[in-house]
Structure formats: C-alpha cells, structure tokens
Design a protein around this motif. Sequence first.
Motif, PDB file in Angstrom:
ATOM      1  N   VAL A 125       1.020  -1.332   0.069  1.00 17.20           N
ATOM      2  CA  VAL A 125      -0.027   0.015  -0.039  1.00 17.20           C
ATOM      3  C   VAL A 125       0.955   1.239   0.080  1.00 17.20           C
ATOM      4  N   ALA A 150       0.050  -5.933   0.447  1.00 19.35           N
ATOM      5  CA  ALA A 150      -1.205  -5.897  -0.513  1.00 19.35           C
ATOM      6  C   ALA A 150      -2.121  -7.188  -0.305  1.00 19.35           C
ATOM      7  N   PRO A 174      -4.879  -4.845   2.378  1.00 17.59           N
ATOM      8  CA  PRO A 174      -5.011  -3.270   2.043  1.00 17.59           C
ATOM      9  C   PRO A 174      -5.579  -2.483   3.149  1.00 17.59           C
ATOM     10  N   ASN A 228      -4.066   4.353   1.707  1.00 15.36           N
ATOM     11  CA  ASN A 228      -3.417   4.468   0.262  1.00 15.36           C
ATOM     12  C   ASN A 228      -3.310   5.707   0.182  1.00 15.36           C
ATOM     13  N   ASN A 242      -5.096  -3.938  -4.289  1.00 14.93           N
ATOM     14  CA  ASN A 242      -4.270  -2.802  -3.808  1.00 14.93           C
ATOM     15  C   ASN A 242      -3.856  -2.054  -4.980  1.00 14.93           C
TER      16      ASN A 242
END
Length: 463
Positions: free
Chosen positions: A215, A265, A268, A273, A325
């Motif tokens: 991420v 990932a 996630p 993010n 992700n």
Amino acid sequence: MDFLQLAKERKEELVQDIKQLIQIESVLDEGSKRKDAPFGEGPKKALEWMLEKASKEGFKTKNVDHYAGHIEMGEGEEILGILCHVDVVPAGGNWTYPPFEGVIKDGKLYGRGAIDDKGPTMAAYLAMKMVRDAQIPLSKRIRMIIGTDEESGFRCMEHYFQKEAMPDIGFAPDADFPLINAEKGIALLEFTQQSTLSEEEQLVSFQAGNRHNMVPDLAKAVVKNVSSDFEEKFYEYFKQFGEEVAFAREEDRVIISVTGISAHAMEPEKGKNAAVMLAKFLNLHLTTESSKAFVSFVEDAFSDVYGKALGLDYADEMSGQTTLNAGVVSFDAEKGGNILVSMRYSVTYPYEEKIQMAKELLKNSSFSLHVVSNSSPHYIPEDDEFIQTLLKVYRRYTGDDRKPLSTGGGTYARTLKKGVAFGSLFPGEPDVAHQKDEYVVIDNLVKAAAIYAEAIVELAGKK
C-alpha cells in the motif's frame, strides 16, 4: 527431545545470524542485475552469505545460477522442502531504528526482513542444525530452498525448479501459525488511461508507490492553473483527517504530497492508501478532462479495496474476500495515467468471468484493463495427513487447537504440489511485514525454531 530448551540455549546464535542477514540490503535492483546477479547485488549477496555459512557449518549446498540455492541434510529418495527467501521489499521512510542494522529493543529485533522472511529463515536453519546435532536418523532429505525474488514475482523459484527436483512435501516459514492451507490467487492488473491529453491539463504529474504488493504511503502531485484559494483548501481538507501533508510553489506550479500508512497488499484494508487520499482531494478541484478522469477513476475504483466498483468483488468461506491494492499509481502530462494493482482473489473465484466483466464495465470509461500476470489459488484439504502432522506439532508446543487459515499473501508454498505456509507469526501477533519498524519478537522466533525442528522429525525422521 526437548527442542524448545535446545533453541533457548542457542538464542544468541539465532539473534546474531539474523542481524548479519538483515545488514545485507537485499532489495531487488533491476539496474545492477547481470548474469551472476539476476536480481541485483543485494539478493545475490544474501544468498551467497546463507550458502557459505551453511557450507562452513557442514551442510551440502548448491547455488543454482544465482537465482536460488539450497542447503541439504539427510538421506533418502523423498525430499522435505523448507522454502525461504532472503530478498526484502524497500525500507521506505520514517523508521524509528535503521532498517538494515538489526537493532534489539525490549525483546524485539527490528529491521527490514525481520519477520519477512530473514528471521523465520534463520529459525528454520537453526531447526535443521538442532536436528542434525541431535543425530536423529532421517528417512528423507531435508532441503532448505532459498529464493531471491519472492517479493517481485517468484522468478527465482521458476528457474530453480527447471533445474532441481520438486520436494514431495514442504512448508514455507513465511506467514502464520497454526498453518495456512489456502492461498488466494494473485493477479497483477494494469489499468491504462486511453484519453487524449490536452496541453492545458491541470495535472502535470502524479506518483505514488513503487511496489504493487505494498500500500503506497506517500503520494505526490504537481498541478497548475488552480484556484487562488487552492492552498487554503488543501490544508483545510486534510486537517479534518489529521494527515501529514506538504505544499510548495515552484513558479506557476504547485507541488503537494500526502502521507498514508503502508501495509502488505494481502491486507490493504490495514493501510491508508496515499494515492487514493490525494486523488480524492484533487477530484474536488481539477476540471480539465484527462486530469479529472484520472483522479476520479482512482477514487471511484480503489476507495473500496474489495473491487465492487469494477465488478471484481467476490468472497468464499474457505478464503474470504477478494481484495485490490492500487500499489503503483502514476500520471504524466504526456502518457496519461497508469495504475498497477495487486488483486488477491478467493480460492473459488470465477476468474475469467470476473476479468471479462471488468473489461466490459471499463468500455464506457477512459481506462483499459490488461492482466500482466496471474498465479492461481493454492489449496490443500485440512484432512490431509501432511496438514494433520503439522497441526499436531504446533498444538504440542502451544496447546492451541485453532483450525488452519487462509491468506491473501503468496508464499513459496504455492510453488509446490503439496506445500503450506507454516508460521512464524503466532496468533495475536501483529503482522508488520512491509511496514516501517518491521520487527520480530525474539522469544517467539525461538519457539518457532523448536516447532520447525519437531516438524522435521515428525515428517522425515526414521520411524
């Protein structure tokens, strides 16, 4: 045989070995790769260190074209594989302790690779030494297979198994106890923007992430022709979330960045993010066609990590939710937008149907979908004798009767016909792989070494 006591007596030996291995910065480096270093100098050095150490300590070793190698003991036709890796993901920033030193604090050893996978690798190696030193007769060969490209696509294992025999059974000490018998499929998806770019585009560039299996924890954008109150709006927007941000002006352009939280990932939802966070803000302020289309797509498609907006969502009982992700997100004024996405999909996922559905949905957008690579799910039934033996060993040392797990992570176990991930994280431990301040709890790793030694004896000892 009291392997736990033996492991405790060799605790300092284990710690020093891990520290030395962590001090090798074994990150993939495509720029320095060559025939005798297919993944760069760091992974090559880490592999050579392992093989040289094992050779000096009396094991048979083999370097398979610098892609991978193995350490072996025992006799017999059958092979019990222990699949480990010595490559690591990039460290990233903002560590409390240097990522490539192996600092010890409050019973934890900190460093990139401490839990993924250098610490567990050295615990499994100690297990082999304890079994050998106890002179326990073996009916199988015990082969620790060491890869150097686990974090970037398993190319090391593909090459290794073209040259060497596949173990009959095996485990990878690269995940969780009690064990993982269901690994989700892993597909790398590339979304590419197709729209024509104008010279007047407000978004000059956008960059977040450098690995699709992490991420992104930092996103940066360069914009132009924005409103006079853009700076005020920027700080006002992110103040409500308490995010770390930066704002600067450079002639007629504005440079902005936001910091998120990295995670693996496979999970996630445990990260924040940064690409999505920055895209959400920019979507409120950009108006030029391709710039607006890019940030809108990032927000709409990836705010939800379960893929609903793209029609890629799916879940099953044995392995849980499919996740996406958006790990590498970029835009430039000449090429447009590009997004690399690691999709971890459920064991029973209708893969072809879902991918086609997503492509159909995108026909009305400015983005296209291309599948870069795909690794199918891996599953071994719980009632298999191999699974039951490993569970018995784990329960003997912990008293924990919980059932096998599933994961969105991909371990080397999936390269075997009969393989599982087996530790080394114990239930309740946080998974800090791929995060800043990655660490391993030393006493837990000592216990894992004892479990691995017992497993070797149960699976390969002469009856």
